[in-house]
Design a protein around this motif. Structure first.
Motif, PDB file in Angstrom:
ATOM      1  N   UNK A 193     -51.854 -21.126  75.738  1.00  0.00           N
ATOM      2  CA  UNK A 193     -51.106 -22.214  76.204  1.00  0.00           C
ATOM      3  C   UNK A 193     -49.770 -22.026  76.780  1.00  0.00           C
ATOM      4  N   UNK A 194     -49.526 -20.796  77.258  1.00  0.00           N
ATOM      5  CA  UNK A 194     -48.107 -20.524  77.778  1.00  0.00           C
ATOM      6  C   UNK A 194     -48.191 -20.730  79.212  1.00  0.00           C
ATOM      7  N   UNK A 195     -47.149 -20.943  79.925  1.00  0.00           N
ATOM      8  CA  UNK A 195     -46.893 -21.049  81.435  1.00  0.00           C
ATOM      9  C   UNK A 195     -45.827 -19.939  81.938  1.00  0.00           C
ATOM     10  N   UNK A 196     -45.969 -19.910  83.028  1.00  0.00           N
ATOM     11  CA  UNK A 196     -45.125 -18.709  83.912  1.00  0.00           C
ATOM     12  C   UNK A 196     -44.040 -19.170  83.925  1.00  0.00           C
ATOM     13  N   UNK A 197     -43.486 -20.495  83.670  1.00  0.00           N
ATOM     14  CA  UNK A 197     -42.031 -20.945  83.494  1.00  0.00           C
ATOM     15  C   UNK A 197     -41.300 -20.459  82.304  1.00  0.00           C
ATOM     16  N   UNK A 198     -41.905 -20.008  81.287  1.00  0.00           N
ATOM     17  CA  UNK A 198     -41.346 -19.648  80.244  1.00  0.00           C
ATOM     18  C   UNK A 198     -41.317 -20.444  78.998  1.00  0.00           C
ATOM     19  N   UNK A 199     -42.528 -21.235  78.990  1.00  0.00           N
ATOM     20  CA  UNK A 199     -42.766 -22.086  77.742  1.00  0.00           C
ATOM     21  C   UNK A 199     -44.143 -22.202  77.317  1.00  0.00           C
ATOM     22  N   UNK A 200     -44.338 -22.709  76.058  1.00  0.00           N
ATOM     23  CA  UNK A 200     -45.786 -22.858  75.535  1.00  0.00           C
ATOM     24  C   UNK A 200     -46.089 -24.223  75.075  1.00  0.00           C
ATOM     25  N   UNK A 201     -46.985 -24.939  75.350  1.00  0.00           N
ATOM     26  CA  UNK A 201     -47.445 -26.248  74.764  1.00  0.00           C
ATOM     27  C   UNK A 201     -48.762 -26.126  73.930  1.00  0.00           C
ATOM     28  N   UNK A 202     -48.532 -25.443  72.741  1.00  0.00           N
ATOM     29  CA  UNK A 202     -49.654 -25.243  71.682  1.00  0.00           C
ATOM     30  C   UNK A 202     -50.100 -26.878  71.040  1.00  0.00           C
ATOM     31  N   UNK A 203     -51.466 -27.052  71.120  1.00  0.00           N
ATOM     32  CA  UNK A 203     -52.039 -28.290  70.471  1.00  0.00           C
ATOM     33  C   UNK A 203     -53.316 -27.953  69.966  1.00  0.00           C
ATOM     34  N   UNK A 204     -53.763 -29.031  69.098  1.00  0.00           N
ATOM     35  CA  UNK A 204     -54.793 -28.788  68.349  1.00  0.00           C
ATOM     36  C   UNK A 204     -56.256 -29.330  69.342  1.00  0.00           C
ATOM     37  N   UNK A 205     -57.402 -28.557  69.071  1.00  0.00           N
ATOM     38  CA  UNK A 205     -58.442 -28.830  69.751  1.00  0.00           C
ATOM     39  C   UNK A 205     -59.289 -30.095  69.622  1.00  0.00           C
TER      40      UNK A 205
END
Length: 634
Positions: A546-558
């Protein structure tokens, strides 16, 4: 004995306010117009009279007087267009039946199972934005299951769509009646009001014209008000009576109908009901029983339909005037005459549904049962009030166009055609006058000439003939107003979701697993998440990073397993390898299923942040919660 289709033809025509062509009837029932012609002959033969008449120019229509004479009753007709059927089905599932039998439904609407399946597919699309709702099909039955709050939101959305532009659109209202020109009547009424220097709110005009149209319809069919008003001695005076008397004199002359004093008194009473500042009205409005009743009505609308009309004084005064007239009829043992408002019931079923519920409340107060005619008048008040709610959500614009009406009208019409769902032009002026502009309290000013002023009201210069550049400028201004209007709501939302106790700054962490364990455990310890939340977050991470090239991650529940919606933040001074990217900002989304609409707000904000490197750097360099939130909400 009539066949089911022939009975349905009688039902359709008796519910329609105007003739229906054989082709349209055939299309609705899935047969040819020749079959319709044969069915009409069979119906008339069965009843031994010309119950259904035909006009080569306009189509078939039912003789309502013969229906009454033969005591023929008709059933409510389910709307025939796909969208109307969908709305009807939703209304039935919300208020009438827990389940609907699809086999019975096919027989009632004379459409195929394939068409019904298409309707159900459209309903599922309509409720997608409400994750808490599901259309459940079990063999030959359907039901609507889910959260009661989402059911109310769905109803309110459909209701607002149903009333939008209809109860304040005189052209749409005028189409109800084909035997007379309601717009010409409105011109006459405005002229008479000017003569007597009588002012009525523009929002009241459509409702008053609806009442006038109903009166003319009744008089053309030789049905007149014949009630003796208790205080009739005082009713034949005053400016309202003079206006009503002159208007109905013109109606009598144009349409060659009898001028009946009771009709004049009735219309004058309607006008008087719009005047809330008279001593008489103020005194009566103080009645404790009536106040309690209005309180009950407003509470029912709010609790059962999510419609808050507590601040709408026009609705309040209109309903009170209607109840008093109803009680006067009851006192004199007079029932309301037929007013032919089936068109209202057919075209606005959701408004009518609210009116039915309000009628039940009034019945308990008055001790008498309200028929559909009375309920239809309640629906007029409710529809107009909902329309005012729609209009209140639109931006108010004043147009400065120093040209003749003939030149300015196409300009305004084009603006409303393009932007009518977002703004309404409350006044067109030929010149700028600060005092009048302030009185109108507009959100923006549109002008076809250069204009400088000191009012602080956003102003857009456009051309008289509205080209693409003009549309772009107006569009950008409306977007700016949206951003300004909803900024406070956005701030409140983000402060609620991004709590201070869920904000963390760390020099470094070993891995994403350590970060997720820390953030998820923190939510569980605070009682915000269920036991399965952390497991579901890791299951989602296992599917894809859930990480992105911009340098952040947005983890979340399935799968959602939250007790309360929130967003947990972690800023890392030393980036952590997260999949293919190095991450400095972790945003753990913990949103309940019923709050999924919040995700759009969050991702709109996130997209704006990550596409602006300066803003993103400000966020990750924040020294504390307050500084971080300042960057979020500014």
């Amino acid at each position: 004995m009539l066949s089911k289709r022939q009975s349905h033809i009688v039902d359709i025509l008796s519910n329609e306010m105007r003739p229906v062509t054989g082709k349209d009837l055939g299309r609705a029932l899935g047969v040819s117009d020749r079959t319709i012609r044969s069915d009409v002959e069979a119906i008339n033969g069965e009843y031994g009279c010309e119950l259904i008449r035909a006009s080569r120019r306009s189509g078939y229509f039912v003789d309502h007087e013969l229906m009454k004479a033969q005591n023929i009753s008709s059933q409510e007709v389910i709307p025939q267009t796909a969208h109307q059927r969908c709305v009807w089905l939703i209304k039935e599932l919300l208020f009438r039946n827990r389940e609907i039998n699809l086999i019975d439904l096919q027989e009632r609407v004379f459409v195929s199972g394939y068409s019904i399946d298409n309707d159900l597919r459209k309903i599922r699309e309509m409720i997608l934005k409400y994750p808490g709702l599901r259309l459940v099909r079990s063999k030959n039955h359907i039901r609507l299951s889910g959260d009661e709050g989402d059911k109310r939101k769905l109803y309110k959305e459909l209701l607002m769509e149903e009333t939008k532009g209809n109860f304040v659109n005189l052209n749409a209202i005028a189409e109800i009646w084909k035997d007379f020109d309601l717009l010409k009547l409105e011109d006459d009424f405005a002229e008479i009001c000017d003569k007597y220097d009588y002012r009525i709110s523009e929002m009241e005009y459509p409702l008053i014209m609806l009442h006038a149209g109903v009166s003319i319809e009744r008089m053309l069919n030789h049905n007149y008000v014949s009630e003796e008003l208790a205080d009739g001695g005082n009713q034949g005076t005053g400016k309202e009576y003079q206006i009503a008397d002159e208007l109905f004199a013109r109606i009598s002359d144009i349409y060659k109908v009898k001028l009946v004093k009771e009709e004049v008194l009735r219309f004058a009473g309607l006008l008087k009901g719009k005047d809330r500042v008279t001593e008489e009205g103020t005194a009566k409005d103080g009645d404790e029983g009536m106040e309690r009743l209005m309180g009950d009505i407003l509470e029912i609308l709010k609790q059962e339909f999510d419609i808050d009309l507590s601040a709408d004084e026009d609705f309040r005064s209109g309903i009170i005037a209607h109840i008093r007239l109803l009680m006067k009829r009851q006192q004199n043992q007079v029932t309301a005459n037929d007013i032919y408002l089936q068109e209202l019931k057919r075209k606005y079923p959701l408004v009518f549904e609210m009116a039915v519920r309000v009628a039940q409340c009034i019945e308990g107060y008055c001790g008498t049962r309200l028929n559909e005619n009375e309920i239809s008048f309640l629906a007029l008040h409710l529809g107009a009030a909902c329309e005012r709610m729609n209009t209140a959500e639109q931006y108010r614009a004043v147009a400065i166009i120093p040209n003749s009406y003939i030149m300015s009208k196409p300009c305004v019409d084009k603006l409303m055609l393009r932007f009518g769902n977002r703004m309404t032009v409350v006044r067109v002026c030929t010149f700028f006058e600060e005092r009048k502009i302030v009185q109108d309290n507009p959100d923006l000013i549109l002008t076809t000439v250069p204009l400088k002023h000191h009012l602080g009201i956003p102003t857009v210069q456009i051309s008289l003939f509205i080209n693409g550049e003009d549309e772009s400028r107006v569009f950008q201004m409306l977007n700016y107003l949206d951003k300004r209007k909803y900024h406070k709501d956005f701030v409140n939302l983000m402060e609620r979701l991004m709590r201070k106790d869920l904000f963390h700054i760390r020099e470094s962490m070993e891995s994403r697993e350590e970060i997720l364990n820390f953030l998820c455990d923190s939510l569980y310890e605070k009682g915000l998440s269920g036991e399965n939340f952390k497991e579901n977050v890791f299951r989602r991470e296992a599917l894809s990073d859930t990480s992105f090239v911009y340098g952040f991650a947005v983890p979340h529940a399935i799968e959602p397993s939250m007790r309360e919606s929130c967003i947990s933040i972690m800023i890392l001074k030393e980036p952590v390898k997260w999949g293919d990217f190095h991450v400095s900002l972790v945003v753990l989304l913990a949103i309940r299923e019923t709050d999924n609409s919040l995700l759009k707000v969050f991702f709109d904000w996130l997209c704006n942040i990550v596409t602006d490197n300066n803003k993103f750097q400000e966020l990750i360099q924040s020294s504390g919660y307050e500084e971080f939130m300042n960057h979020v909400i500014r």
